[in-house]
Design a protein around this motif. Structure first.
Motif, PDB file in Angstrom:
ATOM      1  N   ALA A  90       0.837  -1.274   0.073  1.00  0.00           N
ATOM      2  CA  ALA A  90       0.001  -0.013  -0.014  1.00  0.00           C
ATOM      3  C   ALA A  90       0.730   1.105  -0.057  1.00  0.00           C
ATOM      4  N   ILE A  91       0.661   2.185  -1.006  1.00  0.00           N
ATOM      5  CA  ILE A  91       1.534   3.468  -1.001  1.00  0.00           C
ATOM      6  C   ILE A  91       0.483   4.503  -0.553  1.00  0.00           C
ATOM      7  N   ASP A  92       0.926   5.319   0.524  1.00  0.00           N
ATOM      8  CA  ASP A  92       0.057   6.377   1.202  1.00  0.00           C
ATOM      9  C   ASP A  92       0.842   7.734   0.803  1.00  0.00           C
ATOM     10  N   GLY A  93      -0.171   8.584   1.124  1.00  0.00           N
ATOM     11  CA  GLY A  93       0.602  10.089   0.864  1.00  0.00           C
ATOM     12  C   GLY A  93       0.677  10.635  -0.618  1.00  0.00           C
ATOM     13  N   VAL A  94       0.194  10.086  -1.645  1.00  0.00           N
ATOM     14  CA  VAL A  94       0.411  10.194  -2.933  1.00  0.00           C
ATOM     15  C   VAL A  94      -0.724  10.138  -3.900  1.00  0.00           C
ATOM     16  N   GLU A  95      -1.066  10.900  -4.715  1.00  0.00           N
ATOM     17  CA  GLU A  95      -2.171  10.512  -5.777  1.00  0.00           C
ATOM     18  C   GLU A  95      -1.714   9.761  -6.889  1.00  0.00           C
ATOM     19  N   PRO A  96      -2.920   8.922  -7.308  1.00  0.00           N
ATOM     20  CA  PRO A  96      -2.300   7.866  -8.280  1.00  0.00           C
ATOM     21  C   PRO A  96      -1.761   8.620  -9.598  1.00  0.00           C
ATOM     22  N   ALA A  97      -2.253   9.659  -9.884  1.00  0.00           N
ATOM     23  CA  ALA A  97      -1.577  10.394 -11.199  1.00  0.00           C
ATOM     24  C   ALA A  97       0.057  10.509 -10.972  1.00  0.00           C
ATOM     25  N   VAL A  98       0.261  11.154  -9.815  1.00  0.00           N
ATOM     26  CA  VAL A  98       1.498  11.573  -9.626  1.00  0.00           C
ATOM     27  C   VAL A  98       2.586  10.196  -9.244  1.00  0.00           C
ATOM     28  N   PHE A  99       1.853   9.255  -8.816  1.00  0.00           N
ATOM     29  CA  PHE A  99       2.658   8.019  -8.516  1.00  0.00           C
ATOM     30  C   PHE A  99       2.819   7.288  -9.937  1.00  0.00           C
ATOM     31  N   ARG A 100       1.994   7.363 -10.862  1.00  0.00           N
ATOM     32  CA  ARG A 100       1.931   6.788 -12.304  1.00  0.00           C
ATOM     33  C   ARG A 100       2.784   7.389 -12.705  1.00  0.00           C
ATOM     34  N   ALA A 101       3.004   8.829 -12.628  1.00  0.00           N
ATOM     35  CA  ALA A 101       4.271   9.450 -13.279  1.00  0.00           C
ATOM     36  C   ALA A 101       5.814   9.054 -12.637  1.00  0.00           C
ATOM     37  N   LEU A 102       5.653   8.882 -11.491  1.00  0.00           N
ATOM     38  CA  LEU A 102       6.829   8.513 -10.827  1.00  0.00           C
ATOM     39  C   LEU A 102       7.279   7.008 -11.428  1.00  0.00           C
ATOM     40  N   LEU A 103       6.146   6.142 -11.259  1.00  0.00           N
ATOM     41  CA  LEU A 103       6.712   4.756 -12.037  1.00  0.00           C
ATOM     42  C   LEU A 103       7.178   4.794 -13.503  1.00  0.00           C
ATOM     43  N   HIS A 104       6.691   5.793 -14.193  1.00  0.00           N
ATOM     44  CA  HIS A 104       7.040   5.842 -15.500  1.00  0.00           C
ATOM     45  C   HIS A 104       8.386   6.281 -15.586  1.00  0.00           C
ATOM     46  N   PHE A 105       8.885   7.122 -14.516  1.00  0.00           N
ATOM     47  CA  PHE A 105      10.380   7.540 -14.683  1.00  0.00           C
ATOM     48  C   PHE A 105      11.301   6.540 -14.051  1.00  0.00           C
ATOM     49  N   ILE A 106      10.628   5.847 -13.257  1.00  0.00           N
ATOM     50  CA  ILE A 106      11.520   4.670 -12.711  1.00  0.00           C
ATOM     51  C   ILE A 106      11.896   3.613 -13.993  1.00  0.00           C
ATOM     52  N   TYR A 107      10.922   3.406 -14.859  1.00  0.00           N
ATOM     53  CA  TYR A 107      11.102   2.573 -15.852  1.00  0.00           C
ATOM     54  C   TYR A 107      11.647   2.971 -17.149  1.00  0.00           C
ATOM     55  N   THR A 108      11.620   4.327 -17.345  1.00  0.00           N
ATOM     56  CA  THR A 108      11.899   4.928 -18.657  1.00  0.00           C
ATOM     57  C   THR A 108      12.886   5.867 -18.495  1.00  0.00           C
ATOM     58  N   ASP A 109      13.121   6.580 -17.238  1.00  0.00           N
ATOM     59  CA  ASP A 109      14.086   7.593 -17.191  1.00  0.00           C
ATOM     60  C   ASP A 109      13.712   8.678 -17.846  1.00  0.00           C
ATOM     61  N   THR A 110      12.519   8.977 -18.041  1.00  0.00           N
ATOM     62  CA  THR A 110      11.894  10.386 -18.780  1.00  0.00           C
ATOM     63  C   THR A 110      10.823  10.751 -17.851  1.00  0.00           C
ATOM     64  N   THR A 111      10.236  12.009 -18.110  1.00  0.00           N
ATOM     65  CA  THR A 111       9.178  12.662 -17.603  1.00  0.00           C
ATOM     66  C   THR A 111       7.889  12.749 -18.805  1.00  0.00           C
ATOM     67  N   ALA A 112       8.182  11.841 -19.444  1.00  0.00           N
ATOM     68  CA  ALA A 112       7.170  11.942 -20.494  1.00  0.00           C
ATOM     69  C   ALA A 112       5.576  11.679 -20.168  1.00  0.00           C
ATOM     70  N   ALA A 113       5.457  11.032 -18.922  1.00  0.00           N
ATOM     71  CA  ALA A 113       4.127  10.893 -18.680  1.00  0.00           C
ATOM     72  C   ALA A 113       3.396  12.317 -18.267  1.00  0.00           C
ATOM     73  N   MET A 114       4.143  13.228 -18.216  1.00  0.00           N
ATOM     74  CA  MET A 114       3.469  14.665 -17.954  1.00  0.00           C
ATOM     75  C   MET A 114       3.239  15.467 -19.130  1.00  0.00           C
ATOM     76  N   ASP A 115       3.499  14.977 -20.506  1.00  0.00           N
ATOM     77  CA  ASP A 115       3.452  15.717 -21.706  1.00  0.00           C
ATOM     78  C   ASP A 115       1.818  15.829 -22.106  1.00  0.00           C
ATOM     79  N   ASP A 116       1.134  14.900 -21.489  1.00  0.00           N
ATOM     80  CA  ASP A 116      -0.373  15.219 -21.848  1.00  0.00           C
ATOM     81  C   ASP A 116      -0.894  16.279 -20.932  1.00  0.00           C
ATOM     82  N   LEU A 117      -0.324  16.969 -20.107  1.00  0.00           N
ATOM     83  CA  LEU A 117      -0.914  18.043 -19.313  1.00  0.00           C
ATOM     84  C   LEU A 117      -0.872  19.357 -20.291  1.00  0.00           C
ATOM     85  N   ASP A 118      -1.813  19.841 -20.257  1.00  0.00           N
ATOM     86  CA  ASP A 118      -2.171  20.908 -21.228  1.00  0.00           C
ATOM     87  C   ASP A 118      -1.948  22.293 -20.459  1.00  0.00           C
ATOM     88  N   ASP A 119      -2.581  22.343 -19.256  1.00  0.00           N
ATOM     89  CA  ASP A 119      -2.577  23.651 -18.734  1.00  0.00           C
ATOM     90  C   ASP A 119      -1.595  23.998 -18.039  1.00  0.00           C
TER      91      ASP A 119
END
Length: 270
Positions: free
Chosen positions: A126-155
């Motif tokens: 269980a992971i506490d203290g973090v939102e799923p979207a943020v953890f998804r971006a963290l996990l994406h960086f752990i596997y890919t070494d990139t921050t591409a998971a945030m490219d879909d954010l327009d605002d």
């Protein structure tokens, strides 16, 4: 010469010839003996395995590394995953070895003494203290070494908030490179309405470069009143009064007119 014959010597047929000697008369009748001499003509072709020298070898380029592509392919692969991370009810399939390789905190939780206090042995954490979207971006960086998971954010505001939360998660799980990337990104997006909150976060998570950038922004900005009216500033003023004193002293030393900063600070206290 008439009567010439080709023979191939090999391991199966190492020798060719007649089983018995021929009579001289037979050789003379066949024309092989002339002027009391026997002449034998043969052509020998020796076939060896080809030898390629360094000069003859073709120049080949080394293929590009594809290990990052293979690691990225493991992201979300439930067929090979051996642990499930649960974040506010949302499940993320992951691999213990990859998490441990990239994060000392995950390594301790999954392989160290900390695993006894979690459900790591059962394959669920269980992971506490973090939102799923943020953890998804963290996990994406752990596997890919990139921050591409945030490219879909327009605002821009959403992006800034995501970067701040991602920095906090990176600091929490000791993913140092991601923390530095987020810190540099925030240094480039400091604004009047976010500088106070960003400064407080930089101080809390020991981001020295970001902290210096925020102080420099405050010291050179002509919109101090707008900064003081922001929610981030008011929150920082209530939660970190001692830090506020140090902050104003630092800004005061940077500003050309120290009397100006004293007036602002006195008004702020009132």
């Amino acid at each position: 010469m008439d009567g010439s014959t080709s023979r191939v010597f090999s391991q199966a047929f190492p020798a060719w010839g007649h089983l018995r000697f021929m009579r001289r008369r037979e050789l003379e009748e066949m024309g092989f003996v002339r002027d009391d001499r026997l002449t034998i003509e043969c052509v020998v072709n020796v076939v060896l395995d080809p030898v390629v020298t360094a000069g003859d070898a073709p120049e080949l380029d080394h293929p590009p590394s594809n290990i990052l592509g293979h690691l990225a392919g493991l992201l979300g692969d439930k067929g090979t995953a051996d642990v499930t991370l649960v974040v506010r009810g949302e499940e993320f399939a992951a691999h213990r070895a990859v998490l441990a390789m990239r994060s000392p905190v995950f390594k301790a939780a999954l392989y160290g003494p900390m695993k006894e206090s979690t459900d790591a042995n059962a394959g669920r954490v269980a992971i506490d203290g973090v939102e799923p979207a943020v953890f998804r971006a963290l996990l994406h960086f752990i596997y890919t070494d990139t921050t591409a998971a945030m490219d879909d954010l327009d605002d821009d505001d959403d992006t800034a908030q995501m970067i701040m939360h991602l920095l906090e998660a990176a600091d929490r799980y000791d993913v140092e490179r991601l923390k530095l990337i987020c810190e540099l990104m925030l240094c480039k997006s400091i604004a009047v309405d976010t500088v106070a909150a960003t400064l407080a976060m930089a101080d809390q998570h020991h981001c020295q470069k970001l902290k210096e950038a925020c102080i420099e922004f405050l010291a050179t900005s002509k919109k101090m009143e707008g900064v003081m009216e922001s929610q981030g500033y008011k929150k920082m003023k209530l939660s970190c009064p001692s830090f506020m004193v140090d902050l104003w002293e630092i800004i005061g030393r940077k500003m050309t007119s120290y009397s100006v900063i004293l007036n602002i600070y006195a008004r702020d206290k009132d």
